[in-house]
Design a protein around this motif. Structure first.
Motif, PDB file in Angstrom:
ATOM      1  N   PRO A   8       1.100  -1.094   0.771  1.00 48.04           N
ATOM      2  CA  PRO A   8       0.106  -0.102  -0.476  1.00 48.04           C
ATOM      3  C   PRO A   8       1.039   1.268  -0.265  1.00 48.04           C
ATOM      4  O   PRO A   8       1.297   2.426   0.797  1.00 48.04           O
ATOM      5  CB  PRO A   8      -0.625  -0.016   1.560  1.00 48.04           C
ATOM      6  N   ILE A   9       1.787   1.768  -1.118  1.00 42.73           N
ATOM      7  CA  ILE A   9       2.578   2.303  -1.418  1.00 42.73           C
ATOM      8  C   ILE A   9       2.010   3.780  -0.943  1.00 42.73           C
ATOM      9  O   ILE A   9       2.320   4.691  -0.429  1.00 42.73           O
ATOM     10  CB  ILE A   9       3.274   2.809  -2.368  1.00 42.73           C
ATOM     11  N   LEU A  10       0.529   3.964  -1.519  1.00 36.49           N
ATOM     12  CA  LEU A  10      -0.165   5.490  -1.558  1.00 36.49           C
ATOM     13  C   LEU A  10      -0.155   5.640  -0.010  1.00 36.49           C
ATOM     14  O   LEU A  10      -0.253   6.618   0.639  1.00 36.49           O
ATOM     15  CB  LEU A  10      -1.064   5.352  -2.533  1.00 36.49           C
ATOM     16  N   ALA A  11      -0.995   4.533   0.679  1.00 34.46           N
ATOM     17  CA  ALA A  11      -0.956   5.489   2.500  1.00 34.46           C
ATOM     18  C   ALA A  11       0.499   4.986   2.498  1.00 34.46           C
ATOM     19  O   ALA A  11      -0.225   5.859   3.920  1.00 34.46           O
ATOM     20  CB  ALA A  11      -2.060   4.144   2.380  1.00 34.46           C
ATOM     21  N   ILE A  12       1.257   4.861   2.702  1.00 33.21           N
ATOM     22  CA  ILE A  12       2.597   4.900   3.042  1.00 33.21           C
ATOM     23  C   ILE A  12       3.130   6.219   3.118  1.00 33.21           C
ATOM     24  O   ILE A  12       3.553   7.014   4.673  1.00 33.21           O
ATOM     25  CB  ILE A  12       3.881   3.769   3.263  1.00 33.21           C
ATOM     26  N   SER A  13       3.207   7.092   1.107  1.00 28.61           N
ATOM     27  CA  SER A  13       3.827   7.677   1.265  1.00 28.61           C
ATOM     28  C   SER A  13       2.722   9.088   2.405  1.00 28.61           C
ATOM     29  O   SER A  13       3.375   9.863   2.208  1.00 28.61           O
ATOM     30  CB  SER A  13       3.617   8.163   0.013  1.00 28.61           C
ATOM     31  N   THR A  14       1.812   9.082   2.326  1.00 32.67           N
ATOM     32  CA  THR A  14       0.173  10.022   3.009  1.00 32.67           C
ATOM     33  C   THR A  14       0.988   9.486   4.520  1.00 32.67           C
ATOM     34  O   THR A  14       0.751  11.056   5.000  1.00 32.67           O
ATOM     35  CB  THR A  14      -0.709   9.406   2.263  1.00 32.67           C
ATOM     36  N   LYS A  15       0.895   8.535   4.793  1.00 30.75           N
ATOM     37  CA  LYS A  15       1.180   8.433   6.486  1.00 30.75           C
ATOM     38  C   LYS A  15       2.985   8.757   6.559  1.00 30.75           C
ATOM     39  O   LYS A  15       2.927   9.678   7.830  1.00 30.75           O
ATOM     40  CB  LYS A  15       1.248   7.125   7.167  1.00 30.75           C
ATOM     41  N   ILE A  16       3.959   9.010   5.747  1.00 29.87           N
ATOM     42  CA  ILE A  16       4.549   9.875   6.296  1.00 29.87           C
ATOM     43  C   ILE A  16       5.117  11.058   5.886  1.00 29.87           C
ATOM     44  O   ILE A  16       5.105  12.238   6.797  1.00 29.87           O
ATOM     45  CB  ILE A  16       5.765   9.372   4.599  1.00 29.87           C
ATOM     46  N   ASP A  17       3.608  11.733   5.160  1.00 35.20           N
ATOM     47  CA  ASP A  17       3.529  13.273   4.665  1.00 35.20           C
ATOM     48  C   ASP A  17       3.108  13.552   6.100  1.00 35.20           C
ATOM     49  O   ASP A  17       3.331  14.749   6.865  1.00 35.20           O
ATOM     50  CB  ASP A  17       3.007  13.283   3.799  1.00 35.20           C
ATOM     51  N   ALA A  18       1.983  12.742   6.546  1.00 34.22           N
ATOM     52  CA  ALA A  18       1.162  13.672   7.747  1.00 34.22           C
ATOM     53  C   ALA A  18       2.764  13.319   9.193  1.00 34.22           C
ATOM     54  O   ALA A  18       2.175  14.551  10.485  1.00 34.22           O
ATOM     55  CB  ALA A  18      -0.211  12.201   8.321  1.00 34.22           C
ATOM     56  N   PHE A  19       3.246  12.588   9.184  1.00 30.75           N
ATOM     57  CA  PHE A  19       3.624  12.634  10.284  1.00 30.75           C
ATOM     58  C   PHE A  19       5.012  13.486  10.481  1.00 30.75           C
ATOM     59  O   PHE A  19       5.468  13.948  11.043  1.00 30.75           O
ATOM     60  CB  PHE A  19       5.253  11.278   9.772  1.00 30.75           C
TER      61      PHE A  19
END
Length: 205
Positions: A8-19
């Motif tokens: 789930p790369i899109l979810a992971i990239s979004t989570k990185i941005d959220a952090f």
């Protein structure tokens, strides 16, 4: 644990941005490192480009400019190999900003010029241009060329004005203003430094 299910790369990239938005940089960095490890032996260079860019931005925030520049240059190389003009535009702008923050103005100018050139190949994504034009203006201003900087600030704000005016909804207008208000502020500051106060007030209004 389930290799038959897509990563789930899109979810992971979004989570990185959220952090990053929460300034939880170490958690963002751990997640980016884990993701890059998983993608190491895959051909998914587009995903790697985004992750190297994200990690570079985190490293810049953590005060590690050499690591940040290394990751951003890796991202730029991947985007160039793919002829990914969106990636070249995004990464080139971030690389230029990092060079600028570290006083490497000539390299910053070369990087932002490359980003602006890449953007000409994706006219449907013209919304990326104002920030890079304003960054070029900021670099030129710092290099002691306020006249040339003024021209690029004008191009940037003129384009941004047109985009805001033609936005499909009021919500989109507000989002553009929130994301790009720094462009007007930077132009205002540049004009003030030149003693052009009336024009500075016009730019801010």
């Amino acid at each position: 644990t389930h290799p038959e299910i897509a990563y789930p790369i899109l979810a992971i990239s979004t989570k990185i941005d959220a952090f990053v938005g929460l300034r939880r940089y170490q958690e963002a960095l751990r997640l980016a490192n884990d993701c890059l490890d998983r993608l190491k032996k895959t051909p998914f260079d587009g995903q790697k480009t985004q992750l190297y860019l994200s990690r570079g931005r985190i490293e810049a925030q953590l005060g590690s400019p050499n690591a940040a520049l290394s990751d951003m240059r890796t991202a730029l190389g991947l985007a160039d190999h793919m002829r990914n003009f969106r990636g070249l535009t995004d990464v080139g702008g971030a690389l230029a900003e990092t060079y600028f923050d570290n006083g490497r103005l000539r390299e910053a100018l070369d990087a932002v010029n490359a980003a602006i050139q890449a953007n000409t190949n994706i006219p449907n994504e013209l919304y990326l241009a104002p920030a890079n034009l304003a960054l070029k203006a900021k670099i030129l201003d710092k290099m002691g060329n306020p006249r040339a900087a003024d021209g690029f600030y004008r191009k940037s704000t003129t384009l941004l004005d047109a985009m805001i005016e033609r936005a499909s909804t009021v919500g989109m207008q507000r989002q553009m203003m929130a994301e790009m208000s720094d462009i007007y502020s930077a132009y205002f500051a540049s004009l003030c430094r030149q003693g052009r106060y009336y024009e500075a007030l016009e730019a801010m209004e």
